[in-house]
Design a protein around this motif. Structure first.
Motif, PDB file in Angstrom:
ATOM      1  N   GLN A 322       0.844  -1.195   0.000  1.00 22.94           N
ATOM      2  CA  GLN A 322       0.000   0.000   0.000  1.00 22.94           C
ATOM      3  C   GLN A 322       0.883   1.251   0.000  1.00 22.94           C
ATOM      4  N   PRO A 323       0.349   2.373  -0.452  1.00 23.98           N
ATOM      5  CA  PRO A 323       1.162   3.594  -0.475  1.00 23.98           C
ATOM      6  C   PRO A 323       1.642   3.996   0.911  1.00 23.98           C
ATOM      7  N   ASP A 324       2.814   4.610   0.941  1.00 23.41           N
ATOM      8  CA  ASP A 324       3.349   5.234   2.150  1.00 23.41           C
ATOM      9  C   ASP A 324       2.693   6.611   2.241  1.00 23.41           C
ATOM     10  N   LEU A 325       1.695   6.746   3.096  1.00 18.26           N
ATOM     11  CA  LEU A 325       0.897   7.971   3.125  1.00 18.26           C
ATOM     12  C   LEU A 325       1.756   9.199   3.385  1.00 18.26           C
ATOM     13  N   TRP A 350      -8.480   9.339  -3.703  1.00 19.50           N
ATOM     14  CA  TRP A 350      -9.053   8.670  -2.528  1.00 19.50           C
ATOM     15  C   TRP A 350      -9.129   7.159  -2.727  1.00 19.50           C
ATOM     16  N   VAL A 351      -9.167   6.706  -3.981  1.00 20.48           N
ATOM     17  CA  VAL A 351      -9.162   5.261  -4.232  1.00 20.48           C
ATOM     18  C   VAL A 351      -7.871   4.649  -3.708  1.00 20.48           C
ATOM     19  N   LYS A 352      -6.754   5.333  -3.899  1.00 18.42           N
ATOM     20  CA  LYS A 352      -5.452   4.790  -3.522  1.00 18.42           C
ATOM     21  C   LYS A 352      -5.069   5.125  -2.077  1.00 18.42           C
ATOM     22  N   LEU A 353      -5.450   6.321  -1.619  1.00 17.44           N
ATOM     23  CA  LEU A 353      -5.042   6.773  -0.287  1.00 17.44           C
ATOM     24  C   LEU A 353      -6.097   6.544   0.777  1.00 17.44           C
ATOM     25  N   THR A 354      -7.292   6.150   0.398  1.00 17.70           N
ATOM     26  CA  THR A 354      -8.516   6.134   1.201  1.00 17.70           C
ATOM     27  C   THR A 354      -9.017   7.570   1.328  1.00 17.70           C
ATOM     28  N   MET A 374     -18.426   6.299  -8.805  1.00 17.42           N
ATOM     29  CA  MET A 374     -19.526   5.327  -8.835  1.00 17.42           C
ATOM     30  C   MET A 374     -19.061   3.897  -9.064  1.00 17.42           C
ATOM     31  N   GLU A 375     -17.958   3.727  -9.763  1.00 20.75           N
ATOM     32  CA  GLU A 375     -17.338   2.409  -9.899  1.00 20.75           C
ATOM     33  C   GLU A 375     -15.900   2.623 -10.321  1.00 20.75           C
ATOM     34  N   GLU A 376     -15.019   1.639 -10.026  1.00 21.12           N
ATOM     35  CA  GLU A 376     -13.616   1.741 -10.391  1.00 21.12           C
ATOM     36  C   GLU A 376     -13.033   0.350 -10.363  1.00 21.12           C
ATOM     37  N   HIS A 377     -12.275   0.000 -11.400  1.00 16.56           N
ATOM     38  CA  HIS A 377     -11.752  -1.369 -11.485  1.00 16.56           C
ATOM     39  C   HIS A 377     -10.234  -1.434 -11.565  1.00 16.56           C
ATOM     40  N   ILE A 378      -9.585  -0.466 -12.200  1.00 11.64           N
ATOM     41  CA  ILE A 378      -8.151  -0.578 -12.470  1.00 11.64           C
ATOM     42  C   ILE A 378      -7.356  -0.616 -11.167  1.00 11.64           C
ATOM     43  N   THR A 379      -7.543   0.384 -10.306  1.00  7.13           N
ATOM     44  CA  THR A 379      -6.786   0.445  -9.054  1.00  7.13           C
ATOM     45  C   THR A 379      -7.310  -0.551  -8.039  1.00  7.13           C
ATOM     46  N   THR A 380      -8.611  -0.788  -8.049  1.00  6.73           N
ATOM     47  CA  THR A 380      -9.182  -1.749  -7.107  1.00  6.73           C
ATOM     48  C   THR A 380      -8.634  -3.142  -7.356  1.00  6.73           C
ATOM     49  N   MET A 381      -8.459  -3.513  -8.631  1.00  2.00           N
ATOM     50  CA  MET A 381      -7.896  -4.828  -8.939  1.00  2.00           C
ATOM     51  C   MET A 381      -6.436  -4.923  -8.527  1.00  2.00           C
ATOM     52  N   ALA A 382      -5.775  -3.772  -8.337  1.00  2.51           N
ATOM     53  CA  ALA A 382      -4.396  -3.775  -7.844  1.00  2.51           C
ATOM     54  C   ALA A 382      -4.323  -3.935  -6.330  1.00  2.51           C
ATOM     55  N   GLY A 383      -5.481  -3.864  -5.655  1.00  2.00           N
ATOM     56  CA  GLY A 383      -5.507  -4.051  -4.211  1.00  2.00           C
ATOM     57  C   GLY A 383      -5.717  -2.787  -3.409  1.00  2.00           C
TER      58      GLY A 383
END
Length: 417
Positions: A322-325, A350-354, A374-383
């Motif tokens: 996960q990113p180093d905030l 916010w998808v990547k950092l919360t 409303m939906e997102e797949h690219i970054t979500t599939m990365a975890g």
């Protein structure tokens, strides 16, 4: 070396100008004259750099020193305050957001980027390709939810053709979305996708841009930039456009009157010199657009690397899922100070950092919280752990949580009632 099909797609004038605008990673020796300067003096010097883009590029050593310092403890707080004050001067205190829907059309892709957990081959587990009817239904649903923008991106799918043409299929995508969501802004197709259409059809990027703009394309996502350093790109995305190709494509996009966003994917194998090259190249591009009174970049978005589901070799090399905030917050502030008046609007992911991390970024130089998606797949599939959707209420609450007023905006930053 430029692939023949890419070379044929890009305009010779754009390739020549891209060579002059692309800033190479500065030599570490360039930062040495500034290495012993107190933090406040260094930040003063960065802030005092001339506003004309070309003289600013000559201060690459100063920017490199800004980016390579650790900025820990009290120095980090000084950095944060400077970035926050610049944000306030350029953009005011109001936090903005856009109500949009993200449509990742397909994850079928011919390329194999070392960081990507999204791509699949057809028939592979997790592979998908949304039908036009499904895209129309999602677009209509977005309109009912108040969306003013549809963001359309996907993999480089060689089968996405209409009568043998990639471009005709892309035109059809825009057409069906306009039918389902009349009047909604279409923010679609990265520079990589646009060049891919031209390559596959054996036509120029100019022809692609002319036809897609006529079909309703309103602006272009600035993704596929990753890091504009060939050392990094050879490891991250050797099959993608080179840094020079990406710059040339963006020059042509802007010349056609299409605004684009600018991005930076960071927190993996890049070095401070690579970050300096990337940010200064964005400055040079924006300067070139302003000289011709072209729309240029509408915003800057920092995209922290998420490695949880990334391919194993890169994940192992980075050593973090996960990113180093804190590191990303410091880079948020540094980018604000480098980009200054050239790109005033900055947003976190916010998808990547919360959402909590993105709200904190509002204190480090950001003025915008991006879109509802409303939906997102690219970054979500990365975890990524930030989720796939927000509502106007949750975005407003995040802004209010750091004591800031909030307004809805359009894609191009016009405030809405």
């Amino acid at each position: 070396m430029i692939a023949p099909a890419v070379a044929a797609a890009l305009a010779p004038w754009a390739m020549r100008q891209a060579e002059s605008l692309l800033v190479p990673p500065p030599d570490p020796a360039a930062a040495e004259p500034f290495s012993h300067w107190p933090a406040a003096d260094l930040l003063d010097a960065v802030s005092a750099a001339p506003l004309a883009s070309r003289p600013y590029l000559h201060r690459a050593g100063l920017v490199l020193e800004l980016l390579r310092r650790p900025w820990l403890g009290e120095a980090g707080e000084v950095l944060r305050r400077r970035a926050d004050a610049l944000r306030r001067r350029l953009m005011g205190d109001t936090v903005t957001y856009v109500v949009n829907r993200n449509l990742n059309v397909s994850n079928h892709c011919v390329q194999h980027c070392s960081f990507c957990a999204f791509r699949r081959d057809p028939g592979e587990p997790g592979a998908y390709w949304l039908e036009l009817e499904e895209l129309q239904a999602r677009a209509a649903e977005a309109v009912r939810a108040g969306a003013t923008e549809l963001c359309l991106q996907g993999g480089l799918n060689p089968a996405a053709r209409l009568n043998g043409s990639q471009l005709a299929f892309a035109e059809r995508l825009l057409q069906v979305l306009r039918e389902a969501a009349p009047g909604v802004h279409l923010h679609a197709f990265s520079p990589q996708e646009l060049v891919f259409f031209a390559e596959c059809d054996g036509i120029s990027l100019d022809a692609v841009l002319e036809r897609l703009r006529a079909a309703g394309l309103g602006s272009v996502p600035g993704t596929a930039a990753e890091v504009l350093s060939e050392r990094v790109r050879r490891l991250l995305c050797p099959e993608k456009l080179t840094a020079r190709d990406w710059v040339a494509a963006v020059l042509q996009i802007h010349r056609h009157g299409l605004p684009s966003t600018s991005t930076l994917m960071a927190g993996h194998i890049e070095r401070s010199a690579d970050l300096a090259a990337h940010l200064l190249t964005l400055v040079a591009l924006q300067g070139a657009a302003r000289e011709r009174l072209l729309p240029g970049f509408s915003e800057f978005v920092l995209l922290p690397f998420v490695g949880q589901a990334a391919p194993a070799p890169l994940r192992s090399r980075v050593g973090r899922d996960q990113p180093d905030l804190q590191a990303m917050l410091r880079l948020t502030a540094q980018a604000r100070l480098v980009l200054r008046e050239w790109i005033p609007a900055h947003q976190p992911s916010w998808v990547k950092l919360t959402l909590a991390g993105a709200a904190e970024a509002l204190r480090w130089g950001c003025n915008d919280l991006g879109g509802t998606l409303m939906e997102e797949h690219i970054t979500t599939m990365a975890g990524a752990r930030g989720g796939t959707a927000q509502t106007p209420a949750t975005l407003a609450a995040a802004a209010h949580g750091v004591g800031r007023p909030v307004r809805q905006r359009t894609t191009l930053y016009a405030l809405l009632p």
